[in-house]
Design a protein around this motif. Structure first.
Motif, PDB file in Angstrom:
ATOM      1  N   SER A 201       0.836  -1.199   0.000  1.00  0.00           N
ATOM      2  CA  SER A 201       0.000   0.000   0.000  1.00  0.00           C
ATOM      3  C   SER A 201       0.868   1.245   0.000  1.00  0.00           C
ATOM      4  CB  SER A 201      -0.940   0.002   1.217  1.00  0.00           C
ATOM      5  OG  SER A 201      -0.214   0.115   2.420  1.00  0.00           O
ATOM      6  N   TRP A 202       0.270   2.349  -0.420  1.00  0.00           N
ATOM      7  CA  TRP A 202       0.981   3.626  -0.472  1.00  0.00           C
ATOM      8  C   TRP A 202      -0.031   4.765  -0.578  1.00  0.00           C
ATOM      9  CZ3 TRP A 202       0.495   0.069  -4.258  1.00  0.00           C
ATOM     10  CH2 TRP A 202      -0.006   0.479  -5.497  1.00  0.00           C
ATOM     11  N   GLY A 203       0.444   5.984  -0.315  1.00  0.00           N
ATOM     12  CA  GLY A 203      -0.410   7.156  -0.412  1.00  0.00           C
ATOM     13  C   GLY A 203      -0.592   7.842   0.928  1.00  0.00           C
ATOM     14  N   HIS A 204      -1.759   8.443   1.106  1.00  0.00           N
ATOM     15  CA  HIS A 204      -2.090   9.223   2.293  1.00  0.00           C
ATOM     16  C   HIS A 204      -2.402   8.279   3.444  1.00  0.00           C
ATOM     17  CE1 HIS A 204      -4.628  12.639   4.188  1.00  0.00           C
ATOM     18  NE2 HIS A 204      -3.349  12.958   4.263  1.00  0.00           N
ATOM     19  N   GLY A 205      -1.730   8.445   4.570  1.00  0.00           N
ATOM     20  CA  GLY A 205      -1.835   7.460   5.638  1.00  0.00           C
ATOM     21  C   GLY A 205      -2.810   7.768   6.747  1.00  0.00           C
ATOM     22  N   THR A 206      -3.563   8.878   6.670  1.00  0.00           N
ATOM     23  CA  THR A 206      -4.484   9.250   7.737  1.00  0.00           C
ATOM     24  C   THR A 206      -5.436   8.101   8.087  1.00  0.00           C
ATOM     25  OG1 THR A 206      -4.405  11.573   7.070  1.00  0.00           O
ATOM     26  CG2 THR A 206      -6.260  10.903   8.426  1.00  0.00           C
ATOM     27  N   HIS A 212      -0.078  -0.047   7.992  1.00  0.00           N
ATOM     28  CA  HIS A 212       1.295  -0.253   8.449  1.00  0.00           C
ATOM     29  C   HIS A 212       1.489   0.006   9.945  1.00  0.00           C
ATOM     30  CE1 HIS A 212       2.396  -0.809   4.335  1.00  0.00           C
ATOM     31  NE2 HIS A 212       2.060   0.424   3.993  1.00  0.00           N
ATOM     32  N   GLY A 213       0.387   0.193  10.669  1.00  0.00           N
ATOM     33  CA  GLY A 213       0.504   0.396  12.105  1.00  0.00           C
ATOM     34  C   GLY A 213       0.680   1.831  12.523  1.00  0.00           C
ATOM     35  N   ASP A 214       0.616   2.753  11.563  1.00  0.00           N
ATOM     36  CA  ASP A 214       0.751   4.178  11.875  1.00  0.00           C
ATOM     37  C   ASP A 214      -0.069   4.978  10.874  1.00  0.00           C
ATOM     38  OD1 ASP A 214       2.235   4.327   9.457  1.00  0.00           O
ATOM     39  OD2 ASP A 214       4.107   3.910  10.537  1.00  0.00           O
ATOM     40  N   GLU A 215       0.064   6.294  10.923  1.00  0.00           N
ATOM     41  CA  GLU A 215      -0.664   7.159   9.995  1.00  0.00           C
ATOM     42  C   GLU A 215       0.282   7.897   9.056  1.00  0.00           C
ATOM     43  OE1 GLU A 215      -4.356   9.124  11.518  1.00  0.00           O
ATOM     44  OE2 GLU A 215      -3.383   8.787  13.465  1.00  0.00           O
ATOM     45  N   LYS A 267     -16.620   1.938  16.482  1.00  0.00           N
ATOM     46  CA  LYS A 267     -16.231   3.072  15.652  1.00  0.00           C
ATOM     47  C   LYS A 267     -14.726   3.292  15.637  1.00  0.00           C
ATOM     48  CE  LYS A 267     -20.493   5.732  16.482  1.00  0.00           C
ATOM     49  NZ  LYS A 267     -21.013   7.066  16.880  1.00  0.00           N
ATOM     50  N   LEU A 268     -13.981   2.344  16.160  1.00  0.00           N
ATOM     51  CA  LEU A 268     -12.548   2.520  16.307  1.00  0.00           C
ATOM     52  C   LEU A 268     -11.823   2.388  14.971  1.00  0.00           C
ATOM     53  CD1 LEU A 268     -11.971   0.391  19.535  1.00  0.00           C
ATOM     54  CD2 LEU A 268     -12.336   2.870  19.348  1.00  0.00           C
ATOM     55  N   ARG A 269     -10.781   3.175  14.796  1.00  0.00           N
ATOM     56  CA  ARG A 269      -9.925   3.004  13.645  1.00  0.00           C
ATOM     57  C   ARG A 269      -9.007   1.808  13.895  1.00  0.00           C
ATOM     58  NH1 ARG A 269      -5.480   7.911  14.346  1.00  0.00           N
ATOM     59  NH2 ARG A 269      -4.626   7.165  16.330  1.00  0.00           N
ATOM     60  N   GLN A 270      -8.511   1.235  12.813  1.00  0.00           N
ATOM     61  CA  GLN A 270      -7.575   0.118  12.909  1.00  0.00           C
ATOM     62  C   GLN A 270      -6.341   0.458  12.081  1.00  0.00           C
ATOM     63  OE1 GLN A 270      -7.888  -2.532  14.859  1.00  0.00           O
ATOM     64  NE2 GLN A 270      -9.943  -1.937  15.554  1.00  0.00           N
ATOM     65  N   LEU A 271      -5.194   0.520  12.730  1.00  0.00           N
ATOM     66  CA  LEU A 271      -3.966   0.876  12.030  1.00  0.00           C
ATOM     67  C   LEU A 271      -3.343  -0.316  11.308  1.00  0.00           C
ATOM     68  CD1 LEU A 271      -2.266   3.185  14.695  1.00  0.00           C
ATOM     69  CD2 LEU A 271      -3.848   3.813  12.856  1.00  0.00           C
ATOM     70  N   CYS A 272      -3.774  -1.521  11.675  1.00  0.00           N
ATOM     71  CA  CYS A 272      -3.292  -2.756  11.031  1.00  0.00           C
ATOM     72  C   CYS A 272      -4.502  -3.604  10.638  1.00  0.00           C
ATOM     73  CB  CYS A 272      -2.401  -3.548  11.983  1.00  0.00           C
ATOM     74  SG  CYS A 272      -0.858  -2.739  12.419  1.00  0.00           S
ATOM     75  N   PRO A 273      -4.352  -4.499   9.684  1.00  0.00           N
ATOM     76  CA  PRO A 273      -5.470  -5.371   9.306  1.00  0.00           C
ATOM     77  C   PRO A 273      -5.996  -6.169  10.500  1.00  0.00           C
ATOM     78  CG  PRO A 273      -3.733  -5.488   7.657  1.00  0.00           C
ATOM     79  CD  PRO A 273      -3.177  -4.688   8.802  1.00  0.00           C
ATOM     80  N   LYS A 274      -7.308  -6.256  10.601  1.00  0.00           N
ATOM     81  CA  LYS A 274      -7.957  -7.008  11.663  1.00  0.00           C
ATOM     82  C   LYS A 274      -9.053  -7.877  11.055  1.00  0.00           C
ATOM     83  CE  LYS A 274     -10.528  -6.448  15.996  1.00  0.00           C
ATOM     84  NZ  LYS A 274     -11.077  -5.487  16.999  1.00  0.00           N
ATOM     85  N   ARG A 275      -9.097  -9.136  11.475  1.00  0.00           N
ATOM     86  CA  ARG A 275     -10.087 -10.062  10.937  1.00  0.00           C
ATOM     87  C   ARG A 275     -11.495  -9.649  11.362  1.00  0.00           C
ATOM     88  NH1 ARG A 275      -8.045 -14.085  12.966  1.00  0.00           N
ATOM     89  NH2 ARG A 275      -6.867 -14.964  11.214  1.00  0.00           N
ATOM     90  N   VAL A 276     -12.450  -9.723  10.414  1.00  0.00           N
ATOM     91  CA  VAL A 276     -13.853  -9.413  10.707  1.00  0.00           C
ATOM     92  C   VAL A 276     -14.504 -10.681  11.250  1.00  0.00           C
ATOM     93  CG1 VAL A 276     -16.056  -8.600   9.767  1.00  0.00           C
ATOM     94  CG2 VAL A 276     -13.897  -7.678   8.881  1.00  0.00           C
TER      95      VAL A 276
END
Length: 510
Positions: A201-206, A212-215, A267-276
């Motif tokens: 992945s690449w681009g805007h990290g917000t 990648h675990g960050d923004e 409503k939480l953001r996830q900085l890394c992939p999380k299984r649904v």
């Protein structure tokens, strides 16, 4: 007539019943689509009934169609199901899952809000477009003027490194990203999968939408390390979130969670992939992402939606946001094989060839002849005579592809995004006359791509950021081919450097 060729007449005719099973399976394997296989299964006992045992007392073998479909799945590296939905046969289930795969094949060309991505025949990735939010001029190709540049908005969007903010021609990414199989484009970020199942992945990290675990912003593709060693086979991108399916057909999500688009019940953001977890124990065959919501099709043909519900775009009959995947009851008696999400409207196709839409009806995006919102899926009557196999959705425009390779469009016509030669809105679906033999469609916010024939690529719509890939910044109201027929995207080209950051695409005769 004198000189005419005399064809020999066959004295002996071999009936199909005399052919070996392996040869019959090869015949079925050569059928163009899963739909053709389903038709053969429904009309021929020779192909649909179990093969008698070769020895007395032995077990019958799977039907010819089932054997062919299993072989096709293995050839395409698609994992076979280990169990059947209640009441299904193996042949029918394999037909359905391959119809889903054909409706949403690995994406080789995608359109975001202001950029586009393309995978060439050698698995290399190209991009074009702009990181900047453009002004909205009225210029078209005929006006001979170009717009102002606007201001930078989504750093790293093109993937060519810092400093490359606009490319008007599809341009090779100067990175180690090789052997790309599928790609996805959000409004400010992109993602790709390589043959080993790695997601980049690449681009805007917000909001952590890069996974990648960050923004932090990423100016070049970077592998995501959050899938616990699993291989990913499908990916989708919304405005600020991503979805993925792994080789076990489990769903993962990450990024902005404020409207429930991640499906984790909060409503939480996830900085890394999380299984649904809602899909635990279920086999998910397809995913799609709208701007602020998400979609999934399971092996039973059920459609699940979650996220922002404005305009009724989730299809549950209300305007209540959903934080965990919820089945769309309107399709309880049908099997959904394709789905797409726009800004606030949704499209689907079912196995009977019907097209459906629901959600926000502004600019006639639903195709029902009016701009009324629809809280639940409604069949598009204007396409009732067509067999729709795939759908695509932009911000206010919609597209459908038929089994015969036709492309239809409707909704908002700004920038010529519908491909009919003007900027008029279309309240009902209309066939795009300039295209035939369409194999895939991709809808960006205000521009569109199509693949026809031997992967010939076409683009039209908003072009002021260079996202159409024609080397300029003009809007186009009709499809224009990116590569002339008989040419191919060639990587054995003279390397040309653009300020030391990017390579340029050349077309050459094969």
């Amino acid at each position: 007539a004198a000189g005419a060729l005399a064809w020999p007449r066959c004295r002996d005719h071999m009936p199909l019943t005399a052919l070996p099973v392996d040869l019959l399976a090869r015949i079925a394997l050569a059928l163009p689509s899963a739909l053709d296989a389903a038709r053969l299964h429904a009309t021929s006992r020779l192909f649909s009934e179990p093969v008698p045992p070769s020895a007395p007392g032995g077990e019958p073998a799977p039907s010819v169609i089932e054997q062919a479909l299993r072989r096709r799945a293995m050839d395409r590296r698609v994992a076979l199901p280990t169990a059947l939905p209640e009441g299904e046969t193996w042949a029918r289930q394999l037909c359905f899952e391959q119809m889903v795969c054909e409706a949403s094949p690995p994406a080789v060309i995608v359109a975001g809000s202001r950029h586009s991505l393309f995978i060439c025949r050698r698995g290399r990735l190209l991009s074009c477009g702009s990181e900047r939010v453009e002004d909205e001029p009225e210029e078209s190709e005929a006006d001979g003027a170009e717009p102002d540049e606007g201001s930078e908005a989504y750093p790293g969007l093109l993937g060519h490194g810092a400093g490359v903010v606009m490319l008007t021609t599809l341009t090779l990414l100067p990175s180690s990203l090789l052997a790309v199989t599928t790609v996805a484009a959000g409004s400010g970020h992109s993602a790709a999968i390589t043959t080993d199942g790695t997601v980049w992945s690449w681009g805007h990290g917000t909001s952590g939408k890069l996974g990648h675990g960050d923004e932090a912003n990423q100016y070049r593709p970077k592998p995501i390390a959050g899938f616990a060693g699993g291989r990913v086979c499908k990916i989708a991108a919304g405005d600020h979130h991503c979805l993925a399916i792994d080789s076990n057909h489990e769903v993962w999500s990450w990024g902005h969670g404020g409207d429930g688009a991640l499906g984790h019940g909060d409503k939480l953001r996830q900085l890394c992939p999380k299984r649904v977890e809602r899909f635990s124990g279920q086999r998910v065959c397809a995913i799609a992402a709208g701007s602020w919501n998400s979609y999934a099709i399971t092996a039973s043909g059920s459609l699940f939606t979650w996220g922002l519900a404005d305009g009724g775009c989730l299809g549950h009959g209300d305007l209540v946001d959903v934080y965990s995947p919820k089945q769309v009851e309107a399709f309880a008696s049908r099997r959904v094989c394709a789905v797409a999400g726009g800004a606030l409207h949704s499209l689907a196709a079912t196995t009977d060839g019907a097209a459906w839409s629901w959600g926000y009806g502004a600019s006639f995006a639903l195709g029902h002849g009016d701009d009324a919102h629809q809280m639940k899926p409604k069949q598009i009557a204007a396409l009732a005579g067509e067999r729709v196999v795939a759908v695509a959705a932009g911000t206010y425009h919609s597209l459908a592809r038929t089994a015969g390779g036709e492309a239809w469009s409707w909704g908002g016509g700004d920038y010529g995004v519908l491909g009919h030669g003007d900027e008029a809105n279309r309240p009902l679906p209309r066939r795009i006359e300039a295209l035939c033999g369409v194999r895939a469609l991709a809808a960006g916010a205000s521009h569109t791509f199509a693949l026809t024939g031997d992967d010939d690529a076409w683009s039209w719509g908003r072009g002021d950021g260079g996202a159409l890939g024609h080397g300029d910044r003009y809007h186009r109201s009709r499809p224009k081919q990116l590569c002339a027929k008989g040419e191919q995207l060639c990587l054995e080209c003279t390397e040309r450097v653009c300020r030391g950051t990017s390579y340029f695409l050349h077309c050459s005769r094969p």
